[in-house]
Design an enzyme around this catalytic site. Structure first.
Site, PDB file in Angstrom:
ATOM      1  N   LYS A 157       0.835  -1.209   0.000  1.00 56.56           N
ATOM      2  CA  LYS A 157       0.000   0.000   0.000  1.00 56.56           C
ATOM      3  C   LYS A 157       0.872   1.262   0.000  1.00 56.56           C
ATOM      4  O   LYS A 157       0.644   2.186  -0.774  1.00 56.56           O
ATOM      5  CB  LYS A 157      -0.920   0.006   1.227  1.00 56.56           C
ATOM      6  N   SER A 176      -0.644   0.747   6.204  1.00 59.40           N
ATOM      7  CA  SER A 176      -0.971  -0.155   7.305  1.00 59.40           C
ATOM      8  C   SER A 176      -1.994  -1.176   6.845  1.00 59.40           C
ATOM      9  O   SER A 176      -2.780  -0.918   5.924  1.00 59.40           O
ATOM     10  CB  SER A 176      -1.524   0.655   8.488  1.00 59.40           C
ATOM     11  N   ASP A 177      -1.976  -2.334   7.468  1.00 59.71           N
ATOM     12  CA  ASP A 177      -2.963  -3.364   7.173  1.00 59.71           C
ATOM     13  C   ASP A 177      -3.251  -4.136   8.454  1.00 59.71           C
ATOM     14  O   ASP A 177      -2.336  -4.443   9.216  1.00 59.71           O
ATOM     15  CB  ASP A 177      -2.458  -4.327   6.093  1.00 59.71           C
ATOM     16  N   THR A 178      -4.516  -4.434   8.663  1.00 62.91           N
ATOM     17  CA  THR A 178      -4.938  -5.138   9.876  1.00 62.91           C
ATOM     18  C   THR A 178      -5.628  -6.437   9.503  1.00 62.91           C
ATOM     19  O   THR A 178      -6.451  -6.475   8.598  1.00 62.91           O
ATOM     20  CB  THR A 178      -5.909  -4.254  10.694  1.00 62.91           C
ATOM     21  N   GLY A 224       0.032  -4.452  10.542  1.00 64.41           N
ATOM     22  CA  GLY A 224       1.325  -4.156   9.945  1.00 64.41           C
ATOM     23  C   GLY A 224       1.480  -2.663   9.732  1.00 64.41           C
ATOM     24  O   GLY A 224       0.497  -1.930   9.622  1.00 64.41           O
TER      25      GLY A 224
END
Length: 190
Positions: free
Chosen positions: A51, A68-70, A105
């Site tokens: 991203k 960010s990634d969840t 992340g």
């Protein structure tokens, strides 16, 4: 230096607003496809990086790009955003009255004076759900707030009544380990 949040998440924007910094939002629209052979932590870091990198490549000059990634994990199964209400119900039934992990992340890519740096990290938080009835799950889904969230829930807002406890970083569960963002921005500006 320009700061860019590579996310369309209103929750991440809300967290960034807490830093009282000028920043802009550029949505990455990167493919969020999981890669075979990576564990959940590696997946979260990789998706965060993808991203941030997409937006980084679309911009120029001195800048900081934050991605960010969840994801929600239970028994090594990764729960992303539900496809529809039926999928949301299935996910919440599987998470009901259990504990699971939320892995968020973080990728921060920096270009300053022609020098490139990157910071990759993740937070792991344990979340314990209380027992929910089918009606409670359906009522939550009916709010329309389950579909765009990993694990089909949000710690902030109405769903909080179903969370027994959290061991770890609340902000990371919300979508962005803002304390780590702050620390990295502090290092960059030294």
């Amino acid at each position: 230096m320009k700061i860019i949040l590579a996310s369309k998440s209103p929750r991440r924007k809300e967290l960034m607003d807490m830093l009282n910094l000028k920043y802009e939002v550029i949505v990455s629209n990167a493919d969020e496809i999981l890669e075979e052979g990576l564990n959940a932590q590696e997946q979260a870091k990789r998706l965060s990086y993808i991203k941030a990198k997409k937006v980084f490549e679309e911009t120029s000059g001195d800048r900081v790009v934050i991605g960010s990634d969840t994801m929600v994990i239970k028994d090594n199964k990764i729960y992303g955003k539900p496809k529809d209400e039926e999928d949301a119900f299935k996910i919440l039934k599987e998470l009901n009255a259990t504990k699971h992990q939320v892995i968020t992340g973080l990728a921060i890519l920096v270009e300053r004076n022609g020098k490139y740096e990157e910071y990759l990290d993740c937070d792991i938080t344990e979340v314990h759900f209380k027992n929910m009835t089918d009606t409670e799950i359906k009522n939550w889904i009916a709010t329309g707030k389950a579909i765009d969230k990993a694990g089909a829930y949000a710690v902030q807002g109405e769903f909080c009544v179903f969370i027994e406890k959290i061991n770890g970083n609340y902000w990371a569960v919300m979508g962005l380990p803002i304390n780590k963002v702050y620390d990295i921005l502090k290092i960059i500006n030294e």
